[in-house]
Design an enzyme around this catalytic site. Structure first.
Site, PDB file in Angstrom:
ATOM      1  N   ILE A 183       0.845  -1.195   0.000  1.00  0.00           N
ATOM      2  CA  ILE A 183       0.000   0.000   0.000  1.00  0.00           C
ATOM      3  C   ILE A 183       0.879   1.244   0.000  1.00  0.00           C
ATOM      4  O   ILE A 183       1.760   1.387   0.848  1.00  0.00           O
ATOM      5  CB  ILE A 183      -0.922   0.033   1.230  1.00  0.00           C
ATOM      6  CG1 ILE A 183      -1.858  -1.186   1.242  1.00  0.00           C
ATOM      7  CG2 ILE A 183      -1.733   1.327   1.273  1.00  0.00           C
ATOM      8  CD1 ILE A 183      -2.575  -1.392   2.567  1.00  0.00           C
ATOM      9  N   LYS A 184       0.634   2.126  -0.957  1.00  0.00           N
ATOM     10  CA  LYS A 184       1.300   3.435  -1.002  1.00  0.00           C
ATOM     11  C   LYS A 184       0.259   4.485  -0.651  1.00  0.00           C
ATOM     12  O   LYS A 184      -0.815   4.535  -1.262  1.00  0.00           O
ATOM     13  CB  LYS A 184       1.868   3.703  -2.401  1.00  0.00           C
ATOM     14  CG  LYS A 184       2.487   5.084  -2.590  1.00  0.00           C
ATOM     15  CD  LYS A 184       2.972   5.247  -4.032  1.00  0.00           C
ATOM     16  CE  LYS A 184       3.685   6.597  -4.206  1.00  0.00           C
ATOM     17  NZ  LYS A 184       2.991   7.503  -5.097  1.00  0.00           N
ATOM     18  N   THR A 185       0.560   5.312   0.343  1.00  0.00           N
ATOM     19  CA  THR A 185      -0.414   6.319   0.733  1.00  0.00           C
ATOM     20  C   THR A 185       0.264   7.528   1.351  1.00  0.00           C
ATOM     21  O   THR A 185       1.490   7.577   1.478  1.00  0.00           O
ATOM     22  CB  THR A 185      -1.478   5.719   1.678  1.00  0.00           C
ATOM     23  OG1 THR A 185      -2.597   6.625   1.748  1.00  0.00           O
ATOM     24  CG2 THR A 185      -0.931   5.469   3.077  1.00  0.00           C
TER      25      THR A 185
END
Length: 272
Positions: A183-185
């Site tokens: 997950i990239k956030t």
């Protein structure tokens, strides 16, 4: 006995996250923001990709065109994650919360990629369409043994502050529950708040999106340290690397925090 697909995914994840953490260079900015954000002397993707590979990034996340143009530079040296969704900043304003298909999982495999990446704008009026596309991408990647990285970005007309911890944590949780392997956030401003984002992801590695270039490299290193202290899985960084005065020194400093546990002050000494 685990399936062949599970073996393939584990092998590729081990390339992306060599010690469970990763420094990923993001380079999809040409399509997303236009070439103006890229320093003129670094517009040639072969020159830039060579520099970041030699600087020591663990992986690169980029578009299919750049992956194809630079394959001989990154092959067998760093992991390659290919983004299969994208948009331009010059499309109609009403469509800015929508990303379109720019590649496929099968092309990622054909290019020798180690992972596939796609964006979901959680809260967008196009959430349904993007989620449907994400599901097709993830299921195909699963079948072929590729990890799927979701750029989990809460954006939409009803979201007042996309960096608010409750909103970012919601996006991370939604990414986990829709099958993301990575997950990239967004960074939420503090170690304590980002820890809540990591917790919401339920064990799926959460990597900070580097975002716009910070006023100083030292400020960015403090963000990286905060993310790692919160239990993050690393960083996905573009502008704070390719707009840096010394790319190699910046990558070295980021790596020192992510992989060696340096604090920001100690890592800053590597900037020269």
């Amino acid at each position: 006995m685990i399936s062949s697909q599970d073996v393939g995914k584990r092998v590729r994840l081990s390339r992306i996250l060599p010690d469970g953490r990763s420094v990923i260079f993001a380079f999809d900015h040409g399509i997303e923001h236009g070439p103006g954000e890229i320093p003129e002397e670094r517009l040639d993707p072969r020159l830039l990709i060579r520099e970041v590979v030699e600087a020591g990034v663990d992986a690169i996340m980029t578009t299919p065109g750049i992956a194809r143009l630079t394959w001989d530079i990154w092959a067998n040296r760093v992991a390659m994650i290919i983004k299969v969704s994208g948009k331009t900043s010059i499309r109609p304003q009403d469509d800015q919360f929508l990303q379109s298909a720019i590649s496929s999982v099968d092309e990622v495999v054909a290019l020798g990629g180690d992972g596939v990446a796609a964006t979901v704008y959680w809260g967008s009026q196009f959430e349904d369409k993007m989620l449907e596309r994400w599901t097709r991408i993830r299921l195909r990647a699963e079948k072929l043994g590729l990890p799927a990285l979701q750029l989990a970005y809460p954006r939409g007309p009803h979201i007042k502050n996309r960096y608010a911890v409750d909103i970012v944590a919601y996006g991370a949780r939604a990414a986990m529950e829709t099958g993301a392997d990575l997950i990239k956030t967004y960074y939420t401003g503090s170690t304590e708040s980002f820890r809540r984002v990591v917790s919401a992801a339920g064990g799926v590695p959460v990597l900070m999106s580097g975002g716009a270039r910070t006023p100083s490299p030292q400020e960015f290193l403090h963000k990286v340290y905060s993310v790692m202290e919160a239990g993050g899985g690393g960083v996905v960084v573009g502008r704070n690397i390719f707009q840096a005065g010394d790319i190699r020194a910046m990558v070295k400093a980021i790596r020192a925090i992510v992989h060696e546990g340096f604090d920001p002050e100690k890592a800053s000494k590597l900037l020269g």
